[in-house]
Design a protein around this motif. Structure first.
Motif, PDB file in Angstrom:
ATOM      1  N   THR A  11       0.854  -1.195   0.000  1.00 61.16           N
ATOM      2  CA  THR A  11       0.000   0.000   0.000  1.00 61.16           C
ATOM      3  C   THR A  11       0.887   1.240   0.000  1.00 61.16           C
ATOM      4  O   THR A  11       1.911   1.286   0.687  1.00 61.16           O
ATOM      5  CB  THR A  11      -0.925   0.027   1.225  1.00 61.16           C
ATOM      6  OG1 THR A  11      -1.849  -1.058   1.147  1.00 61.16           O
ATOM      7  CG2 THR A  11      -1.711   1.338   1.300  1.00 61.16           C
ATOM      8  N   ARG A  13       0.173   5.512   0.218  1.00 63.06           N
ATOM      9  CA  ARG A  13      -0.782   6.614   0.323  1.00 63.06           C
ATOM     10  C   ARG A  13      -0.089   7.959   0.153  1.00 63.06           C
ATOM     11  O   ARG A  13       1.052   8.141   0.560  1.00 63.06           O
ATOM     12  CB  ARG A  13      -1.490   6.590   1.685  1.00 63.06           C
ATOM     13  CG  ARG A  13      -2.436   5.419   1.869  1.00 63.06           C
ATOM     14  CD  ARG A  13      -3.174   5.496   3.202  1.00 63.06           C
ATOM     15  NE  ARG A  13      -4.180   4.455   3.300  1.00 63.06           N
ATOM     16  CZ  ARG A  13      -5.407   4.551   2.814  1.00 63.06           C
ATOM     17  NH1 ARG A  13      -5.796   5.686   2.226  1.00 63.06           N
ATOM     18  NH2 ARG A  13      -6.255   3.563   2.931  1.00 63.06           N
ATOM     19  N   ALA A  18      -5.135   6.563  -1.450  1.00 66.27           N
ATOM     20  CA  ALA A  18      -4.377   5.317  -1.599  1.00 66.27           C
ATOM     21  C   ALA A  18      -4.040   5.145  -3.075  1.00 66.27           C
ATOM     22  O   ALA A  18      -4.861   4.682  -3.872  1.00 66.27           O
ATOM     23  CB  ALA A  18      -5.185   4.129  -1.097  1.00 66.27           C
ATOM     24  N   ASP A  21      -3.321   0.254  -3.344  1.00 64.81           N
ATOM     25  CA  ASP A  21      -4.169  -0.144  -2.223  1.00 64.81           C
ATOM     26  C   ASP A  21      -4.130  -1.653  -1.982  1.00 64.81           C
ATOM     27  O   ASP A  21      -4.902  -2.412  -2.568  1.00 64.81           O
ATOM     28  CB  ASP A  21      -5.604   0.323  -2.484  1.00 64.81           C
ATOM     29  CG  ASP A  21      -6.498   0.205  -1.259  1.00 64.81           C
ATOM     30  OD1 ASP A  21      -6.008  -0.241  -0.209  1.00 64.81           O
ATOM     31  OD2 ASP A  21      -7.690   0.547  -1.370  1.00 64.81           O
TER      32      ASP A  21
END
Length: 382
Positions: A11, A13, A18, A21
């Motif tokens: 992941t 961000r 995101a 993800d």
């Protein structure tokens, strides 16, 4: 056999977005794998994490079983070919290709042998003493690939490598990339928004959207059996129909009532029940068009439509038709084109038909439905 590259629940961000993800992926040694999706879907962010230019917020990246998540780019046996080539303008072609080997402090005779061999493979030997500004776009791209390959990476990352080239040069470079891969056998991870590039080059494709993988599989699986409306529309043109299952004539087919089109026979490729709502995808090349109604065999769907637009494209003609509340796109290949035969034209009433096995059931997926419908209905300029 262990995978060459493993992406484990990664992941990334940026603030509250995101970009990637919780994705997982395994690449086998020697394959060509494409990350395909629209701008902003997360494919380049994922590539940059694999290359070491970005660090995941969570998850792991393994190369040959070794965790490289925190390693800097120069400590990974991975090289990247960028969209803008990133060549050193003050260096010759030979010097550009030799740069990585010189950073490894290899002996001059060894560097000369390896660079000459790579320039020969790339058909650049005659351009070794030229500067990048003396080369064409295709030649610059081959230099960038040569510079990456000469380091013998375990994995070659290609980030939209053909985006700056015109159509014919892109097509030629795709053939060259395929030949280069066959010659050197290095694993390619190819990032693109162009479905034709991914389809023609890849062993497998992952279609990305909003930081996730929508579907992963071979080009044939992705095209012929899309999992939802996003994949169906992004991988080529398609026609979407929505209806309700009304009957099960046998174990292989079901009857689907589509408002304004009537009852259609559909191959039951998924487990469905009477009363269930269905989304269908039918590729334009699966449809046939004719002035006369064909003799209707049991497994043929046949409806009337009005021609709204016709675009002649040389190898095929593309039709936009209106039937009930639906706009349908039909592509008719010119296997045998008769100049003395009057072609179907605007405002004609025609019959459209297709085999019941050619409509594919989609999983329900409503996101961006209007934009997907627009995408599937796009016609080329006349």
């Amino acid at each position: 056999m262990a995978a060459l590259l493993e992406i484990q629940s990664v992941t990334k961000r940026y603030d509250n977005l995101a970009a990637v993800d919780n994705v997982s992926l395994e690449l086998e040694a020697g394959e060509v794998f494409s990350l395909l999706g629209p701008s902003g879907c997360g494919k380049t962010t994922l590539l940059r994490m694999i290359a070491g230019f970005e660090t995941p917020d969570s998850g792991r990246i393994l190369l040959n079983g070794k965790d490289i998540t925190a390693l800097p780019p120069n400590k990974r046996t991975i090289n990247t070919v960028f969209q803008n080539y990133a060549l050193f303008p003050h260096m010759t072609v030979f010097e550009n290709v030799a740069f990585g080997l010189r950073m490894q402090k290899k002996a001059k005779p060894e560097i000369s042998i390896e660079v000459d061999a790579m320039l020969d493979l790339m058909e650049l030997s005659d351009h070794a003493s030229k500067k990048p500004n003396q080369l064409s776009g295709g030649q610059k791209q081959r230099v960038a690939i040569a510079r990456a390959l000469v380091n013998k990476p375990k994995l070659l990352l290609l980030d939209e490598p053909l985006a700056a080239l015109d159509l014919k040069l892109r097509q030629r470079m795709l053939i060259e990339l395929d030949a280069i891969h066959d010659e050197v056998g290095i694993t390619f991870l190819y990032v693109t928004h162009d479905q034709s590039e991914a389809m023609s080059l890849s062993d497998r494709i992952a279609v990305m959207n909003h930081g996730k993988f929508e579907q992963m599989g071979s080009p044939v699986e992705i095209y012929e059996a899309p999992i939802n409306s996003f994949v169906a529309a992004f991988i080529g043109d398609t026609n979407f129909l929505n209806g309700k299952v009304t009957a099960m004539p046998n174990d292989e087919f079901c009857t689907v009532r589509v408002p304004s089109l009537g009852d259609l026979l559909v191959w039951k490729d998924k487990d469905v029940r009477v009363g269930e709502e269905l989304n269908l995808s039918i590729r334009p090349e699966k449809l046939r068009i004719a002035r006369k109604k064909p003799e209707k065999p049991d497994l043929l769907n046949c409806i009337q439509a009005v021609v709204e637009d016709v675009v002649y494209l040389g190898s095929l003609t593309k039709y936009r038709l209106k039937s009930g509340e639906y706009t349908l796109i039909v592509e008719q290949q010119h296997g045998h084109y008769l100049l003395d035969e009057k072609p179907i034209t605007w405002e004609e009433i025609v019959w459209v038909y297709w085999h019941s096995e050619d409509g594919y059931m989609l999983q329900s997926y409503q996101q961006d439905d209007e934009s997907l419908m627009a995408l599937s209905e796009d016609m080329p300029d006349e």
